[in-house]
Design a protein around this motif. Structure first.
Motif, PDB file in Angstrom:
ATOM      1  N   VAL A  67      -2.114  -3.309  -3.630  1.00  0.00           N
ATOM      2  CA  VAL A  67      -1.621  -4.315  -4.565  1.00  0.00           C
ATOM      3  C   VAL A  67      -1.530  -5.620  -3.779  1.00  0.00           C
ATOM      4  N   ALA A  68      -2.441  -6.541  -4.067  1.00  0.00           N
ATOM      5  CA  ALA A  68      -2.612  -7.725  -3.230  1.00  0.00           C
ATOM      6  C   ALA A  68      -2.102  -8.985  -3.927  1.00  0.00           C
ATOM      7  N   TYR A 124       3.038  10.894 -12.211  1.00  0.00           N
ATOM      8  CA  TYR A 124       2.465   9.830 -13.033  1.00  0.00           C
ATOM      9  C   TYR A 124       3.269   9.583 -14.307  1.00  0.00           C
ATOM     10  N   ARG A 125       3.702  10.650 -14.978  1.00  0.00           N
ATOM     11  CA  ARG A 125       4.419  10.467 -16.237  1.00  0.00           C
ATOM     12  C   ARG A 125       5.719   9.680 -16.030  1.00  0.00           C
ATOM     13  N   ILE A 177       0.839  -1.199   0.000  1.00  0.00           N
ATOM     14  CA  ILE A 177       0.000   0.000   0.000  1.00  0.00           C
ATOM     15  C   ILE A 177       0.869   1.242   0.000  1.00  0.00           C
ATOM     16  N   PRO A 178       0.850   2.045  -1.077  1.00  0.00           N
ATOM     17  CA  PRO A 178       1.571   3.328  -1.053  1.00  0.00           C
ATOM     18  C   PRO A 178       0.792   4.362  -0.235  1.00  0.00           C
ATOM     19  N   PHE A 179       1.459   4.985   0.729  1.00  0.00           N
ATOM     20  CA  PHE A 179       0.866   6.083   1.486  1.00  0.00           C
ATOM     21  C   PHE A 179       1.359   7.434   0.968  1.00  0.00           C
ATOM     22  N   GLY A 180       2.244   7.407   0.012  1.00  0.00           N
ATOM     23  CA  GLY A 180       2.799   8.612  -0.604  1.00  0.00           C
ATOM     24  C   GLY A 180       3.838   8.167  -1.612  1.00  0.00           C
ATOM     25  N   GLY A 181       4.462   9.138  -2.288  1.00  0.00           N
ATOM     26  CA  GLY A 181       5.533   8.795  -3.206  1.00  0.00           C
ATOM     27  C   GLY A 181       5.099   8.317  -4.569  1.00  0.00           C
ATOM     28  N   PHE A 195       2.197  -2.399 -12.161  1.00  0.00           N
ATOM     29  CA  PHE A 195       1.097  -1.669 -11.537  1.00  0.00           C
ATOM     30  C   PHE A 195       1.498  -0.220 -11.284  1.00  0.00           C
ATOM     31  N   ILE A 196       0.814   0.703 -11.956  1.00  0.00           N
ATOM     32  CA  ILE A 196       0.998   2.134 -11.677  1.00  0.00           C
ATOM     33  C   ILE A 196      -0.071   2.512 -10.658  1.00  0.00           C
ATOM     34  N   THR A 197       0.355   2.718  -9.436  1.00  0.00           N
ATOM     35  CA  THR A 197      -0.579   2.870  -8.329  1.00  0.00           C
ATOM     36  C   THR A 197      -0.854   4.332  -7.995  1.00  0.00           C
ATOM     37  N   ALA A 198      -1.917   4.529  -7.248  1.00  0.00           N
ATOM     38  CA  ALA A 198      -2.227   5.814  -6.614  1.00  0.00           C
ATOM     39  C   ALA A 198      -2.174   5.594  -5.113  1.00  0.00           C
TER      40      ALA A 198
END
Length: 576
Positions: A419-420, A390-391, A7-11, A411-414
């Motif tokens: 991501v499981a 994003y780019r 899990i992204p919390f930032g970055g 996977f390009i995440t937000a």
């Protein structure tokens, strides 16, 4: 097999604020805990850190924070995190030293002291997960990547990195270790994407050092060097160049002094001349051609400090025609406009400007070739580009596909995406609510979208304050409306507008007083609405309208044939 959530919390889809949570069965591992500096639209905000509401709900599952390096984008949010989550923090000697500086500077977290120094030979067992580390090259010594060895394979987080075969000791990448990790089997790779648009090779640090020395040799005026305080490699190069041309160095900025002192104590930074560092007062007594001022500014960022110098607002340093401002930091794309604006301000002050980025492709982040080399070392089954807008994430994903990573395994995440991995397949599944927490002074998270909206309106259209005094019992206005405006219109040249506004307010207030169902909330809102429409019709602007309604009760009574007036006043409302 292990159940794994990343899990992204930032970055991701932003610059900075790196923080990633990896859930392995019932344990949560935090990778980096950084901040980012606000964009221009975040008026008055000092820094932005991740929102960790989800982690609060699962605090008992967090086993620790694992830091890759000592820059603010990796450790900046740590003081706020450890104040709330009493978990151990792991990092290299240099990283932990800088993390302690950051934590101790915060009054709420300075009592925290659960730090643990690790190196590339360290392995830490957490039930079914083993955490280990590997050396990487960055602009600060002892940068490391993190490996989580699970039953399903390795989860690898690179942190900031690049490849430089000429890197000095303490900055070298352990290529053999990278090959070893890749041979063990990498389930998922989280890799730095900040340099994904850099098609060329980043300049070797020894060439950058030679460039700095050459600049110092052929400059006979005072040199003001702008750098990031925690870029220890650059600071060392500046020290070496200054000593070589027999100049003295002034450290300008409290953050820089603390970082340099810490790095010197640990032996990560050396002084080629024992008398190299001098005070600002000593520098003023010397010939300017013998002085180098190393400027980093508040929180280690030099650009705002340079602007203050150019505008004559810095109490110690005034730029003049005999100065050279040497910018040794490479700005991100998001900062390019601000940097060009700063350069223009410096030129207007009469000083000269030179920047490393004008002639060399200097960066602490991997180029496209470096990114693909890391992918080839790791050979990941799944790939998650991180650390970039994003780019940049998208370009990194394309680079991964060029070296054989399937598109459906990238996977390009937000922020908040989960991501499981269920033991057989990895996919983006559910999402947790992850926002930003804004720091303004000592306030943490007390600035929300409504406050930012009001600040934006104040900055763009100003404020319009109207004060009215009424006697609700007698249903009359005791004192006619008084209007004050700031940042909206120049009052002296807009008397008619002020008079019409006052008349409108008077009519609106009287209408509400005459209403049998008088309500204070309705009165204030009615004043706002009608004033807002009127002012927009007249000026095409929407200032913040602040009605202040005062109530005065007047009771007449006879005493010795003279009237005495008793007033019992109170302010019903002045603010939202």
């Amino acid at each position: 097999m292990s159940n794994i959530n990343i899990i992204p919390f930032g970055g991701v889809r932003e610059n900075g604020k790196n923080m990633y949570a990896v859930e392995v069965d019932n344990q949560i591992f935090i990778l980096d805990c950084g901040l980012k500096y606000p964009e221009n639209e975040l008026l008055g905000i000092d820094v932005v850190i991740p929102d960790w509401d989800y982690l609060r709900e699962n605090a008992d599952r967090i086993v620790g924070v694992f830091l890759t390096h000592g820059h603010a984008d990796a450790i900046g949010a740590l003081p706020y995190f450890v104040d709330e989550f009493k978990v151990p923090v792991f990092g290299s000697e240099m990283t932990i030293a800088l993390a302690k500086l950051s934590v101790n500077a915060n009054s709420e977290s300075k009592k925290y002291d659960d730090f643990h120094i690790v190196d590339a030979d360290t392995e830490i067992d957490f039930d079914d997960v083993t955490v280990s580390f590997f050396k990487t090259t960055h602009s600060i010594p002892e940068s490391m990547g993190v490996v989580l060895a699970t039953k399903s394979g390795n989860i690898v987080y690179t942190g900031d990195f690049k490849f430089d075969q000429t890197a000095a000791k303490g900055y070298q990448t352990d290529l053999a270790r990278l090959a070893e990790i890749g041979s063990q089997g990498v389930l998922a790779l989280l890799s730095d994407s900040a340099g994904a648009e850099n098609a060329g090779q980043s300049e070797k640090e020894k060439n950058i050092a030679a460039y700095i020395l050459e600049t110092f040799k052929y400059t006979d005026q005072r040199i003001i060097v702008a750098s990031v305080a925690s870029n220890i490699m650059r600071v060392q190069q500046i020290f070496n160049a200054a000593a070589a041309v027999e100049r003295k160095v002034v450290l300008s900025g409290h953050d820089l002094e603390k970082i340099v002192k810490t790095a010197l104590a640990l032996g990560k930074l050396t002084l080629p001349d024992e008398d190299l560092l001098i005070s600002m007062s000593d520098a003023k007594k010397m010939d300017p051609s013998q002085v180098v001022i190393l400027e980093t500014g508040k929180m280690g960022e030099p650009i705002k400090s340079l602007q203050r110098m150019a505008n004559g607002e810095d109490k110690n340093i005034k730029l003049n025609e005999s100065d050279l401002v040497f910018i040794t930091t490479t700005p991100s794309h998001a900062m390019e406009t601000e940097v060009q604006k700063t350069r223009d301000m410096i030129y207007r002050s009469g000083a000269e400007v030179k920047a490393i980025s004008d002639d060399l492709q200097s960066s602490g982040h991997a180029s496209q070739n470096d990114l693909q080399l890391m992918l080839n070392f790791m050979k990941p089954e799944y790939f998650i580009p991180v650390q970039g807008e994003y780019r940049l994430l998208n370009r990194h994903a394309q680079l991964a596909q060029e070296v054989g990573v399937p598109k459906d395994h990238t996977f390009i995440t937000a922020k908040g995406d989960i991501v499981a991995f269920d033991g057989e397949q990895m996919r983006i599944g559910d999402k947790v609510d992850v926002g930003d927490t804004m720091i303004d002074g000592i306030g943490v998270g007390d600035i929300g979208n409504i406050v930012l909206r009001d600040r934006r309106v104040l900055a763009e259209d100003g404020i319009f304050v109207v004060v009215v005094t009424i006697d609700r019992r007698k249903k009359k206005i005791v004192a006619h409306p008084k209007i004050t405006s700031r940042g909206f219109v120049f009052v002296k040249t807009n008397r008619e507008l002020m008079n019409q506004s006052a008349k409108l307010v008077e009519e609106t207030v009287q209408d509400n007083l005459d209403n049998k169902e008088f309500d204070w909330g309705h009165l204030k809102q009615d004043v706002r609405d009608k004033l807002n429409r009127f002012l927009f019709e007249q000026t095409k602007r929407h200032p913040v309208i602040l009605p202040v309604i005062m109530e005065v009760n007047q009771h007449a009574r006879k005493s010795n044939k003279k009237k005495k007036v008793s007033k019992d006043s109170k302010e019903k409302d002045s603010n939202e």
